[in-house]
Design a protein around this motif. Sequence first.
Motif, PDB file in Angstrom:
ATOM      1  N   PHE A  81      -8.803   6.178   7.286  1.00 39.23           N
ATOM      2  CA  PHE A  81      -7.832   7.208   6.469  1.00 39.23           C
ATOM      3  C   PHE A  81      -6.793   6.859   5.730  1.00 39.23           C
ATOM      4  O   PHE A  81      -6.273   5.329   6.309  1.00 39.23           O
ATOM      5  CB  PHE A  81      -7.444   8.172   7.713  1.00 39.23           C
ATOM      6  N   THR A  82      -6.150   7.444   4.833  1.00 44.97           N
ATOM      7  CA  THR A  82      -5.164   6.660   4.311  1.00 44.97           C
ATOM      8  C   THR A  82      -3.920   7.984   4.481  1.00 44.97           C
ATOM      9  O   THR A  82      -2.514   7.847   3.831  1.00 44.97           O
ATOM     10  CB  THR A  82      -5.237   6.445   2.781  1.00 44.97           C
ATOM     11  N   ARG A  84      -0.372   7.357   5.827  1.00 42.70           N
ATOM     12  CA  ARG A  84      -0.458   6.510   6.836  1.00 42.70           C
ATOM     13  C   ARG A  84      -1.879   5.763   6.525  1.00 42.70           C
ATOM     14  O   ARG A  84      -2.773   6.157   6.853  1.00 42.70           O
ATOM     15  CB  ARG A  84      -0.825   7.215   8.143  1.00 42.70           C
ATOM     16  N   TYR A  85      -1.649   4.514   6.076  1.00 45.08           N
ATOM     17  CA  TYR A  85      -2.667   3.662   5.555  1.00 45.08           C
ATOM     18  C   TYR A  85      -3.356   2.963   6.696  1.00 45.08           C
ATOM     19  O   TYR A  85      -2.783   1.746   7.138  1.00 45.08           O
ATOM     20  CB  TYR A  85      -2.455   2.655   4.525  1.00 45.08           C
ATOM     21  N   GLN A  86      -4.526   3.155   7.176  1.00 44.24           N
ATOM     22  CA  GLN A  86      -5.400   2.870   8.097  1.00 44.24           C
ATOM     23  C   GLN A  86      -4.674   2.602   9.533  1.00 44.24           C
ATOM     24  O   GLN A  86      -5.697   2.418  10.454  1.00 44.24           O
ATOM     25  CB  GLN A  86      -5.766   1.264   7.772  1.00 44.24           C
ATOM     26  N   THR A 116       3.706   1.952   8.439  1.00 41.86           N
ATOM     27  CA  THR A 116       3.671   0.744   7.741  1.00 41.86           C
ATOM     28  C   THR A 116       2.620   0.625   6.756  1.00 41.86           C
ATOM     29  O   THR A 116       1.649   1.222   6.739  1.00 41.86           O
ATOM     30  CB  THR A 116       3.449  -0.374   8.982  1.00 41.86           C
ATOM     31  N   ASP A 117       3.059  -0.235   5.604  1.00 41.02           N
ATOM     32  CA  ASP A 117       2.178  -0.504   4.584  1.00 41.02           C
ATOM     33  C   ASP A 117       1.445  -1.758   4.714  1.00 41.02           C
ATOM     34  O   ASP A 117       0.788  -2.211   3.887  1.00 41.02           O
ATOM     35  CB  ASP A 117       2.974  -0.296   3.378  1.00 41.02           C
ATOM     36  N   SER A 118       1.822  -2.390   6.036  1.00 40.42           N
ATOM     37  CA  SER A 118       1.179  -3.686   6.102  1.00 40.42           C
ATOM     38  C   SER A 118      -0.297  -3.843   6.150  1.00 40.42           C
ATOM     39  O   SER A 118      -0.897  -4.867   5.756  1.00 40.42           O
ATOM     40  CB  SER A 118       1.657  -4.339   7.528  1.00 40.42           C
ATOM     41  N   TYR A 119      -1.134  -2.562   6.215  1.00 40.29           N
ATOM     42  CA  TYR A 119      -2.437  -2.744   6.161  1.00 40.29           C
ATOM     43  C   TYR A 119      -3.108  -2.158   4.779  1.00 40.29           C
ATOM     44  O   TYR A 119      -4.177  -1.778   4.875  1.00 40.29           O
ATOM     45  CB  TYR A 119      -3.035  -2.115   7.445  1.00 40.29           C
ATOM     46  N   ALA A 120      -2.220  -2.066   4.193  1.00 35.76           N
ATOM     47  CA  ALA A 120      -2.784  -1.491   2.767  1.00 35.76           C
ATOM     48  C   ALA A 120      -3.314  -2.431   1.770  1.00 35.76           C
ATOM     49  O   ALA A 120      -4.032  -2.022   0.837  1.00 35.76           O
ATOM     50  CB  ALA A 120      -1.397  -0.611   2.078  1.00 35.76           C
ATOM     51  N   MET A 173     -17.012  -3.039   3.460  1.00 40.84           N
ATOM     52  CA  MET A 173     -16.287  -2.735   4.727  1.00 40.84           C
ATOM     53  C   MET A 173     -15.348  -1.656   4.761  1.00 40.84           C
ATOM     54  O   MET A 173     -14.392  -1.631   3.774  1.00 40.84           O
ATOM     55  CB  MET A 173     -15.519  -4.032   5.216  1.00 40.84           C
ATOM     56  N   HIS A 174     -15.723  -0.481   5.147  1.00 48.77           N
ATOM     57  CA  HIS A 174     -14.898   0.649   5.423  1.00 48.77           C
ATOM     58  C   HIS A 174     -13.487   0.381   5.541  1.00 48.77           C
ATOM     59  O   HIS A 174     -12.305   1.069   5.146  1.00 48.77           O
ATOM     60  CB  HIS A 174     -15.726   1.895   5.681  1.00 48.77           C
ATOM     61  N   THR A 175     -13.377  -0.127   6.819  1.00 52.23           N
ATOM     62  CA  THR A 175     -12.173  -0.417   7.486  1.00 52.23           C
ATOM     63  C   THR A 175     -12.100  -1.921   8.077  1.00 52.23           C
ATOM     64  O   THR A 175     -12.837  -2.246   8.545  1.00 52.23           O
ATOM     65  CB  THR A 175     -11.562   0.589   8.512  1.00 52.23           C
ATOM     66  N   TYR A 176     -11.204  -2.744   7.863  1.00 56.42           N
ATOM     67  CA  TYR A 176     -11.167  -3.996   8.583  1.00 56.42           C
ATOM     68  C   TYR A 176     -10.052  -3.775  10.086  1.00 56.42           C
ATOM     69  O   TYR A 176      -9.821  -4.838  10.590  1.00 56.42           O
ATOM     70  CB  TYR A 176     -10.506  -5.067   7.659  1.00 56.42           C
TER      71      TYR A 176
END
Length: 444
Positions: free
Chosen positions: A250-251, A258-260, A278-282, A290-293
Amino acid sequence: MTIRRRTAPHRTDRRPRSGARTALTAAVAALALAAPAAVASSPAWAGMRHSGVVGERPVGWTPHVLDGRVKAVLPVGDLVVVAGRFDRVTGPDRRGSVERHNVFAFERGTGEISRFFTPDVDGTVTSLVPGPYRGTVFLGGHFRRVEGEDRRGVALVSTFDGETVESFDARVAGGSVYRIDAHGRDLYLGGTFRSVGGADRRGLARVDAATGRVDPGFDIGISDARRGSLRVHELAAGPDGDRLVIAGTFTRVDGRPRYQIAMVDTAARPAALAEFSTDSYAAPCDYSRMHTYMRQIDFAPDGSYFTVVTAGGPKLKPGLCKTVARWETRAGADAEPTWVNYTGGDSLYSVEATGAAVYVGGHQRWMDNPEGDHAAGPGAVKRSGIAAVDPRTGRALAWNPGRRPRGHGVEALTATPEGLYIGSDTTGLGGTYRGRLGMFPLNG
């Protein structure tokens, strides 16, 4: 009220007769309906605090998994339940083997494989959570049927005989369950499903741990997948039960960016999205398949912070792929990690915080390697497939038992009073043969 345990039930060559098995399952079901006070306030193992770092040599009494992968390990009473994707296991002495499909249990301290707990699960079990009553455990994962009954994604089973507790039926539909966690009467489900108990719940739900009924006071909407299917890939409930951290494709959550990763205030009535963001995982530091890391999340024993590990693509790119990071639980909007430890190009899949250490597992070759690119950069330390990090500084601790071969990696880390259980897809641990499963003792 608790279920009366029979004398030495796991030291026999026979499962209970069908009549006894039915009676026991009925007793568990009756308890689930009639005795809500029996639900524990929180799982006994959650937030396990250790006084120090575990030893580097694994004990010799754990059994061996002979194929596949171990994805979850959980103590339940005097048993340890092991789950994943596998078909054969053997005892500590490696004499002979028995069939166990995707889940089995053994006795703590001896490694003797339970002959009673042999549930028939038709798919991969990715997650284990203590059940609400003595002698029960929740299974979560990519399966449809347990003991021949329709229990898609999540089931409550008895460790006495492996039978499902019929009173619990969450009725998950439209997708899979990836991760489950619990606190008190609340059982959280994350995955790709579209509904639970007939109610619209896209990828995230809270149900009653005794019955499986969906909680109308928890309706958090995820949307706008960064890639692939919309899902919650991982979730973790805080030890105080007032926070839930979720991660996935999700974003947006409840319409807000809310990015990931996102945090839910579970103490609110109804539950609401917390201010943490946080945008740290954007950063797109992975690759298109890979859909999500995002991988595992674990709270510190006191709940003051949580830790996150990540995977990534074959090339090293800017961002928080292939790292472990500490986040303060009470941080607000636009939060930054307290510290980050980089592997320099290898994925991490599991994490366990014990107060004395933050253990991480994967197929990493190094830690403390922010400048490495599939090689050791300045200051890097060798850590083959498993490592311990200082919770305060984020630097690798001296603990270095090693795993060889590294394989796909460690997917299960569970701290208990006796030490640290580890599950993977390889057989070399701490310089000894341990078939996909081992335990490092706390006092050894």
